[in-house]
Design an enzyme around this catalytic site. Sequence first.
Site, PDB file in Angstrom:
ATOM      1  N   HIS A  87      -6.482 -10.357  -3.793  1.00  0.00           N
ATOM      2  CA  HIS A  87      -5.931  -9.294  -4.641  1.00  0.00           C
ATOM      3  C   HIS A  87      -4.710  -8.622  -4.017  1.00  0.00           C
ATOM      4  O   HIS A  87      -4.037  -7.822  -4.676  1.00  0.00           O
ATOM      5  CB  HIS A  87      -7.014  -8.259  -4.993  1.00  0.00           C
ATOM      6  N   ASP A 115     -12.089 -13.768  -3.410  1.00  0.00           N
ATOM      7  CA  ASP A 115     -11.074 -12.808  -2.979  1.00  0.00           C
ATOM      8  C   ASP A 115     -10.611 -13.115  -1.551  1.00  0.00           C
ATOM      9  O   ASP A 115     -10.881 -12.366  -0.612  1.00  0.00           O
ATOM     10  CB  ASP A 115     -11.610 -11.379  -3.085  1.00  0.00           C
ATOM     11  N   GLN A 138      -8.681   2.968   0.839  1.00  0.00           N
ATOM     12  CA  GLN A 138      -7.405   2.489   0.317  1.00  0.00           C
ATOM     13  C   GLN A 138      -6.476   2.062   1.452  1.00  0.00           C
ATOM     14  O   GLN A 138      -6.292   2.794   2.407  1.00  0.00           O
ATOM     15  CB  GLN A 138      -6.700   3.582  -0.496  1.00  0.00           C
ATOM     16  N   GLY A 139      -5.920   0.871   1.336  1.00  0.00           N
ATOM     17  CA  GLY A 139      -5.002   0.375   2.357  1.00  0.00           C
ATOM     18  C   GLY A 139      -5.641  -0.544   3.377  1.00  0.00           C
ATOM     19  O   GLY A 139      -4.956  -1.116   4.214  1.00  0.00           O
ATOM     20  N   ASP A 140      -6.960  -0.693   3.326  1.00  0.00           N
ATOM     21  CA  ASP A 140      -7.650  -1.582   4.264  1.00  0.00           C
ATOM     22  C   ASP A 140      -7.890  -2.973   3.678  1.00  0.00           C
ATOM     23  O   ASP A 140      -8.355  -3.879   4.377  1.00  0.00           O
ATOM     24  CB  ASP A 140      -9.006  -0.987   4.666  1.00  0.00           C
ATOM     25  N   SER A 141      -7.611  -3.146   2.406  1.00  0.00           N
ATOM     26  CA  SER A 141      -7.822  -4.441   1.750  1.00  0.00           C
ATOM     27  C   SER A 141      -7.268  -5.593   2.571  1.00  0.00           C
ATOM     28  O   SER A 141      -6.177  -5.498   3.136  1.00  0.00           O
ATOM     29  CB  SER A 141      -7.119  -4.464   0.395  1.00  0.00           C
TER      30      SER A 141
END
Length: 261
Positions: free
Chosen positions: A71, A118, A207-210
């Site tokens: 993603h 993913d 948020q931002g660790d994906s």
Amino acid sequence: MKRQLARWTTLAASALLATGTMVLPAQAGEVTPSVVGGTRAAQGEFPFMVRLSMGCGGALLTKQIVLTAAHCVGASGNTTSITATLGVVDLNSGSAVKIKSSKVYRAPGFTGAENGNDWALIKLASPVTSTAVTTLPIAGSTAYDSGTFTVAGWGAATEGGAQQRYLRKASVPFVSDASCAAAYPGLVTGASLCAGDLANGGVDTCQGDSGGPMFRRDSANNWIQVGITSWGEGCARPGLPGVYTQVSTYAAAITAAAATL
């Protein structure tokens, strides 16, 4: 509502756009994660960690290939639009290694983080030569898919917060498929590995660790990657664990795809 689905945030997008860096579009309705409830990592503690310019994390699979979340990237193909930052915990450090991408491979069949598949590979324009950087092996079986895991990233330290300059780390306990599916009806359990403090929350990616790795020690006391930060509802909420791509499910496909890049 699904928790800031994929951990790739609109906050990151706006910040990166302000610097003129190309940002890839997030999946509809999705947001990215950072480590909540963690502490700052020491320089050299996790030398396989990678920060990607679209606002995601990753881990160095080989000296020229980064493993991240599907993603986080666009369709497979040649691209120089992504910059990988390696070898530092401080993103502003003058000793950071920065290398452009040359190719992206996104898992076939990917339709959204919550649907599985993913994972993605990013080939760098040149191999990493810095001795400050190492690779992170992936788990080829479910032998290490339980216990206590480590997560790390430059994502938000609070839900909805800003991404971080310094790499953060935290420990998260395994959550069974049954408990995770109770929290997230419809969970694709064969594709997912869940972790977090179910009763109390407080520690999680955000948020931002994906795309960043979830890892633990193997039988030889070496780090091995068991998960890829994928999605969840909110960050560090009680009863809502983080959902990670189960690397052992895709290990053969990841290894085969890397060999073609």
